[in-house]
Write an enzyme that holds these catalytic residues in place. Sequence first.
Site, mmCIF file in Angstrom:
data_model
loop_
_atom_site.group_PDB
_atom_site.id
_atom_site.type_symbol
_atom_site.label_atom_id
_atom_site.label_comp_id
_atom_site.label_asym_id
_atom_site.label_seq_id
_atom_site.Cartn_x
_atom_site.Cartn_y
_atom_site.Cartn_z
ATOM 1 N N GLY A 412 0.836 -1.205 0.000
ATOM 2 C CA GLY A 412 0.000 0.000 0.000
ATOM 3 C C GLY A 412 0.864 1.245 0.000
ATOM 4 N N GLY A 415 0.299 8.814 2.642
ATOM 5 C CA GLY A 415 0.844 10.159 2.589
ATOM 6 C C GLY A 415 2.279 10.245 3.079
ATOM 7 C CG ASP A 530 -5.747 9.095 10.464
ATOM 8 O OD1 ASP A 530 -4.934 8.784 9.574
ATOM 9 O OD2 ASP A 530 -6.911 9.454 10.206
#
Length: 731
Positions: A412, A415, A530
């Site tokens: 994956g 950011g 997050d």
Amino acid sequence: MKLSPPLILRLISSLCFITTLALAISMSKPGCQEKCGNITIPYPFGIGSKCSANSNFTVICQNSTNPPTPFLSSINMEALNISMLGMVMVKLPVSPLNCSDVETTQYLATSLLGTPFTISSDYNSLAVLGYHITVILHAEEIGSIIGCRADCDANSTDTSCNGVNCCQTTIPPGLQELQYTYQSINRANTTNNSSCGYVFPVESAWFQEDYTRYKGLHNQTVNLFDQEFRYAPLVLDWEFAYSDNATCGYASSRVSYTPPGRYCSCYPGYEGNPYLPGGCSHIDECNDPTFNPCGDAICINREGYSECQYPDDNNIWSHPDENNRSRIKIAFISIGSAFGALILLLASWKSTKTIRKKIKENRKHKFFKRNGGLLLQQQLSATDNVLDKTKLFSSKELAQATDRYSENRILGRGGQGTVYKGMLTDGRIVAVKKYKRVDEGDLEAFINEVVILSQINHRNVVKLLGCCLETEVPLLVYEFILNGTLFQHIHDPNEEFPLSWEIRLRIAREIAGALSYLHSAASAPIYHRDIKSTNILLDDKYHAKVSDFGTSRSVAIDQTHLTTRVLGTFGYLDPEYFRSSQFTEKSDVYSFGVVMVELLTGEKAVTSVRAEEGKSLAIHFLHSMEENHLFEILDPRVLREGSKEDIVAVAELARRCLHLNGKKRPTMKEVAVELEGIQMLKEGSVCMQNQEDDTIDVDESSDFSSISASMHLDTMTAYSQDAHRQFLDEP
């Protein structure tokens, strides 16, 4: 905005390229007008349809102005400069916003859809000029909130555009249109349709030049309603391809194709327009003192290069080949002489080996220091030498484990960097996180993640195995989690392992237990900041593992909140945190509440398909509970397998987690205890009665309204979308 050296060189080249070459070589198609006013129009652009490559690059030269003005017909914008290096600067029309205290979503007036032009993310920023304006930029390419807020100060002389009367933020790459939401916040005497400022993308250099001059013309205060302010410079990227696999002109070997910028250029030793057939011409270095490398010798011009002739001892000018033979002879003599020094070289071999080893160690130490190794040691020194327990992998070991970071090993991208699947020499499967090029922000996130994970020891938190600091970019090594993310299993179900109601409850309990540990059982409270379904991994037995601590923060035991710039993911972000910039443990509770609603409904946190009032899953869920429509939005599998009492209990707990007032939300410890209680009640209920009596029979005779009414949803009025917006707007 920080630009890398290659980008700076590209910008300088683009500004100088046309003016230096246009004097000697025509950049336009043969027989076509080369300039419109002061602007050179290079091919594939052209004045008129016959002079351009296609309609996207057609330029209309308006002679009604003095000097004449070029317009790009495909986007109807004035061109200020056109570069063959894939850029064009245009004049973007700017108009004031019609603001009120209600959020308004709109698109930028100019759209580039259907054209080869995109808004450059390298050279532009999103500018917000105004009084108490909050702007959020929306794009499918980004998953996080991008925006800024401009506050009013009539006496300010600040021209840095850092939040006083003006703010700026970055623009994602590849956009052809901009959609943004804006709202005038805490502004006195706000009325609908009153002008309160501007929102527009603009060349980043504008903040240091035009904005400063503009403020100086208006007594140090920007007059947002001045009719003179109507345009702003904007840099667009463009791409061009002829057909099939041909991208750069017909000039073959004289032209190079430069990805990722997707522009063509002439090879060194050539100049001209690479998009024209035979457009790259050889430069005669011998006749140009700037390029002549021979000095006082004789310069011989060759195709793509030049040669020099030098005189011998009799002052006879020799041919380059003869000169080369003389050099070879001298080289053999030198080699013979050097052979005599071989003994000395052998004697110094040991010293040389030591020096090389020292250089290699210094290089590794340089990377270790640059990657924050010293700072990392400082922060971990107070945690019982955790660094000694965390393995420091070598760069060679991790390169072999990931097949030299092969594209096929990528798990994956995020950011902060890319995650690769790897196998260590002992056979262990690991996940290797390779950070992007380190600047101050990335370095802080890297150090923060190591410090946080080094202090965590919980079965439902992904385990950090070690790190590597001796490479150009830092690397983290985690345990490999086999079965992907919770997001994938909810929104892209796997027939081999469907998420049953019982498994969903177990995953919710495990996540709540991990967060409860972070908030109250760790050596220092840790706020994740997050929480979302993509950051919840499932192992080989489908147990939850909380991951991605790049934005997490530790706080002192007596500290109640963190004051930070707003970070998070749209749809999971606590509205109270967005309003106050103060992150508390209850902000993690809100994000967990959204994950619970995902497990209940099977819907994404944000989707454009949902109606305007329900774009946020949290608002849609609260609104449905308020209207006694809970069972209409649940996942069909939840309806089939879950008992009414369990579903109502979990939904009620999720509602409390999503309370707009953070003080009224439960703590994660309370959430974990309540979920355990639901499980205990479920197990006791199974012992007393058959499973058929506990499951929901979904048919037309089911009276869901009476079930929803039993949850006292009349207290939910404060959770409608209007109340949600009112909460964001109250002082």
